[in-house]
Motif scaffolding. Structure first.
Motif, PDB file in Angstrom:
ATOM      1  N   CYS A 143       0.806  -1.233   0.000  1.00  0.00           N
ATOM      2  CA  CYS A 143       0.000   0.000   0.000  1.00  0.00           C
ATOM      3  C   CYS A 143       0.833   1.275   0.000  1.00  0.00           C
ATOM      4  N   HIS A 144       1.781   1.343   0.932  1.00  0.00           N
ATOM      5  CA  HIS A 144       2.441   2.633   1.158  1.00  0.00           C
ATOM      6  C   HIS A 144       3.504   2.946   0.112  1.00  0.00           C
ATOM      7  N   ARG A 197       0.401   4.590  -2.251  1.00  0.00           N
ATOM      8  CA  ARG A 197      -0.639   5.509  -1.790  1.00  0.00           C
ATOM      9  C   ARG A 197      -0.209   6.224  -0.522  1.00  0.00           C
ATOM     10  N   PRO A 198      -0.775   7.404  -0.212  1.00  0.00           N
ATOM     11  CA  PRO A 198      -1.695   8.162  -1.059  1.00  0.00           C
ATOM     12  C   PRO A 198      -0.968   8.830  -2.227  1.00  0.00           C
ATOM     13  N   PRO A 235      -1.478   4.745  -8.728  1.00  0.00           N
ATOM     14  CA  PRO A 235      -1.593   3.659  -7.755  1.00  0.00           C
ATOM     15  C   PRO A 235      -2.612   2.586  -8.150  1.00  0.00           C
ATOM     16  N   GLU A 236      -3.445   2.876  -9.119  1.00  0.00           N
ATOM     17  CA  GLU A 236      -4.408   1.871  -9.568  1.00  0.00           C
ATOM     18  C   GLU A 236      -3.861   1.038 -10.728  1.00  0.00           C
ATOM     19  N   CYS A 283      -3.738  -5.022   0.045  1.00  0.00           N
ATOM     20  CA  CYS A 283      -2.965  -4.867   1.281  1.00  0.00           C
ATOM     21  C   CYS A 283      -2.473  -6.221   1.810  1.00  0.00           C
ATOM     22  N   GLY A 309      -2.144  -6.730   5.088  1.00  0.00           N
ATOM     23  CA  GLY A 309      -2.769  -6.909   6.406  1.00  0.00           C
ATOM     24  C   GLY A 309      -1.901  -6.440   7.564  1.00  0.00           C
ATOM     25  N   GLY A 353      -0.802  -3.731   8.800  1.00  0.00           N
ATOM     26  CA  GLY A 353      -1.150  -2.582   9.634  1.00  0.00           C
ATOM     27  C   GLY A 353      -1.909  -2.920  10.903  1.00  0.00           C
ATOM     28  N   ILE A 354      -2.594  -4.057  10.919  1.00  0.00           N
ATOM     29  CA  ILE A 354      -3.358  -4.392  12.127  1.00  0.00           C
ATOM     30  C   ILE A 354      -2.929  -5.714  12.763  1.00  0.00           C
ATOM     31  N   THR A 392      -7.875 -11.106  11.887  1.00  0.00           N
ATOM     32  CA  THR A 392      -8.258 -10.354  10.686  1.00  0.00           C
ATOM     33  C   THR A 392      -7.033 -10.100   9.812  1.00  0.00           C
ATOM     34  N   ALA A 408      -6.022 -13.167   7.994  1.00  0.00           N
ATOM     35  CA  ALA A 408      -7.015 -13.513   6.962  1.00  0.00           C
ATOM     36  C   ALA A 408      -6.778 -12.684   5.698  1.00  0.00           C
ATOM     37  N   ILE A 409      -6.385 -11.422   5.886  1.00  0.00           N
ATOM     38  CA  ILE A 409      -6.079 -10.556   4.739  1.00  0.00           C
ATOM     39  C   ILE A 409      -4.854 -11.094   3.991  1.00  0.00           C
ATOM     40  N   VAL A 429      -5.615 -14.162   1.781  1.00  0.00           N
ATOM     41  CA  VAL A 429      -6.219 -13.887   0.480  1.00  0.00           C
ATOM     42  C   VAL A 429      -5.118 -13.727  -0.575  1.00  0.00           C
ATOM     43  N   PHE A 443       7.504  -4.898   6.353  1.00  0.00           N
ATOM     44  CA  PHE A 443       6.246  -5.299   6.964  1.00  0.00           C
ATOM     45  C   PHE A 443       5.480  -6.268   6.084  1.00  0.00           C
ATOM     46  N   PRO A 455      -9.921  -3.849   2.660  1.00  0.00           N
ATOM     47  CA  PRO A 455      -9.502  -5.232   2.888  1.00  0.00           C
ATOM     48  C   PRO A 455      -9.897  -5.744   4.274  1.00  0.00           C
ATOM     49  N   GLN A 481     -12.810  -9.080   5.499  1.00  0.00           N
ATOM     50  CA  GLN A 481     -12.540 -10.209   6.398  1.00  0.00           C
ATOM     51  C   GLN A 481     -13.226 -10.084   7.747  1.00  0.00           C
ATOM     52  N   ALA A 496      -6.403  -0.704   8.669  1.00  0.00           N
ATOM     53  CA  ALA A 496      -5.033  -1.136   8.372  1.00  0.00           C
ATOM     54  C   ALA A 496      -4.215  -0.020   7.725  1.00  0.00           C
ATOM     55  N   CYS A 501      -4.442   1.331   4.680  1.00  0.00           N
ATOM     56  CA  CYS A 501      -3.985   0.954   3.339  1.00  0.00           C
ATOM     57  C   CYS A 501      -4.256   2.037   2.287  1.00  0.00           C
ATOM     58  N   TYR A 502      -5.075   3.005   2.599  1.00  0.00           N
ATOM     59  CA  TYR A 502      -5.392   4.132   1.713  1.00  0.00           C
ATOM     60  C   TYR A 502      -6.209   3.769   0.479  1.00  0.00           C
ATOM     61  N   ARG A 557      -9.366   6.055   0.519  1.00  0.00           N
ATOM     62  CA  ARG A 557      -9.076   7.454   0.188  1.00  0.00           C
ATOM     63  C   ARG A 557      -8.816   7.596  -1.311  1.00  0.00           C
TER      64      ARG A 557
END
Ligand code: SF4
Ligand code: SF4
Lengths: 291, 173
Positions: free
Chosen positions: A152-153, A156-157, A167-168, A193, A195, A197-198, A205, A208-209, A212, A231, B43, B47, B78, B80-81, B84
């Protein structure tokens, strides 16, 4: 090309294979990395508690780079996100800069603006370029199928990422992989992502991310996955065995940092690139390329 | 978020909405058209149904302070942005999640995972003790690094983070 090397917290302790491979490949491609004396945490872990404190922590690192007249090269995408956002926020706002700098005064530091923060993969893709990498390849990785995980990072952003990649629909790391002679293979959800970050907030959770992603990559039939963030690696590689247990299936999917893959193509030995430290052994891949 | 009792006006805390709007992540809050693209991109939501960014945005607009700040789902983003990036209205959803966590902290609710990370930063200036790894680093040809707690502690003190963390120390439900 001289750049300040920002290691952050995770890389020097948990991703020495990443660090060592970066330090090997960089000079080969004309990148001179200078260690940034006194650098500390980028502030990212504190953002959720206090955005203000996180900004000051990020700014302190920017000030250290500025004092040395260097742009900052990050290996961790979360560090990159935090430092890029801080740099962008401070660039247009003199008041904010003054308020932030007050906290750095006791250490004799001040950030005047102007430092660019770049991720090592961006440096390789945009400042060195795929053409130059292709010329430097001594051991083309032909026949290898690689699944790229951007993370992700890294993307984004979009507003604060100076490389200006969409980013897409990104392509920089795919190009970097293909410059080694390997093939970058598409798979569903490749921009999703990891996962990470959490992981500390809700492990179930988070894993689980990650699962996938691993399921999608497993279906694509690749030799390895490539990442550019410690990470993402913790999630996709470090936790892979645990996820296998919970999922009741085997992935055995090697996860390499891009500079490790690049290093193999540049002719370095597996040990020189820290591949012995990877948790999922890439023995087959290493034997196939003859490293 | 499973509580389906209708929201009464008397439950709403407009002061909370104002506080959110004043944060960098809250400036675009009122532009939300509840289209659900954030939720569809998330994401975590895929889940764990207890986390729903569109709902959190709407709850922030309405001023449902207690429901938002007291729940553990605030901490589930998380970062992930994806939301946004895809929000058609330019709502800074990820930054809003950060703002909500910051506000929760100001009201004394800190997730234990962040308490633990901040404790490590206080000890080493980084998330991990690095000096313990210098032997391994030198074997790999990597330069030694120093633990410098003051790089974190001095800033924690001057920015007021210490005072923030000294609150009553409630934990999320
Ligand atoms: S994507 Fe934007 S406009 Fe749509 S529900 Fe989410 S925040 Fe509201
Ligand atoms: S930033 Fe947070 S809320 Fe937005 S999509 Fe990612 S995990 Fe979901």
């Amino acid at each position: 090309m001289r750049l300040g090397l920002f290691l952050g917290c995770s890389v020097p302790v948990r991703a020495q294979n990443y660090e060592v491979s970066v330090r090997r490949v960089a000079p080969r491609l004309g990148i001179e990395l200078e260690d940034l004396e006194g650098a500390a945490c980028c502030g990212y872990p504190v953002q959720s508690v206090s955005r203000e404190t996180a900004l000051v922590m990020a700014t302190r690192n920017l000030a250290l780079a500025s004092r040395r007249g260097l742009d900052l090269c990050v290996l961790c995408s979360a560090c990159g996100g935090s430092l890029m956002e801080a740099a962008a926020e401070l660039e247009g706002d003199e008041d904010l800069r003054a308020r932030t700098n007050r906290h750095l005064e006791p250490e004799g530091l001040s950030y005047p603006g102007g430092v660019k923060v770049v991720h090592i993969a961006e440096v390789l893709a945009h400042r060195v370029g795929a053409a130059r990498i292709r010329d430097a390849v001594e051991r083309p990785l032909e026949g290898l199928r690689i699944a790229v995980h951007y993370g992700c990072h890294y993307l984004r952003p979009r507003e604060t990422h100076p490389a200006g990649e969409d980013p897409e629909a990104p392509g920089s790391i795919d190009e970097l992989v293909e410059a080694t002679g390997a093939r970058s293979v598409d798979y569903p959800g490749r921009l999703a992502c990891c996962g990470g970050g959490i992981l500390g907030i809700h492990e179930e959770t988070a894993l689980a991310i990650t699962r996938v992603k691993l399921d999608a990559v497993a279906g694509a039939g690749v030799d390895a996955m490539v990442v550019v963030c410690p990470f993402c690696s913790v999630m996709l590689e470090g936790n892979q065995k645990r996820i296998e247990k919970a999922a009741g299936r085997e992935y055995k999917l090697p996860v390499l940092y891009y500079p490790q893959l690049l290093g193999l193509a540049l002719g370095f030995g597996a040990k020189e690139l820290g591949l012995q430290l990877n948790r999922i052994k890439a023995k087959e891949l290493i034997a196939r390329v003859g490293a | 978020m499973g509580d389906e009792r209708p929201i009464r006006e008397s439950d709403l805390d407009l002061e909370f909405t104002r506080e959110v709007r004043a944060e960098p992540g809250g400036t675009q809050l009122d532009l939300c058209i509840a289209c659900g693209r954030c939720t569809a991109s998330c994401p975590v939501q895929a889940q764990n149904a207890s986390f729903n960014p569109r709902r959190i945005v709407r709850m922030a607009v309405l001023g449902m302070a207690e429901d938002v700040l007291g729940s553990d789902f605030v901490w589930l983003c998380a970062g992930c942005y994806a939301c946004r990036e895809r929000c058609p209205q330019g709502v800074l959803v990820t930054d809003l999640m950060v703002a909500l966590k910051n506000i929760a902290v100001r009201r004394g609710i800190v997730h234990p995972s962040y308490r633990a990370q901040i404790a490590e930063l206080r000890k080493f200036g980084r998330l991990y003790e690095v000096e313990a790894f210098n032997k391994k680093r030198s074997k790999l040809g990597l330069p030694p690094l120093e633990d410098r707690p003051e790089h974190a502690t001095s800033l924690f003190e001057s920015t007021g983070l210490d005072d923030l963390m000294d609150g009553p120390g409630e934990e999320p439900r």
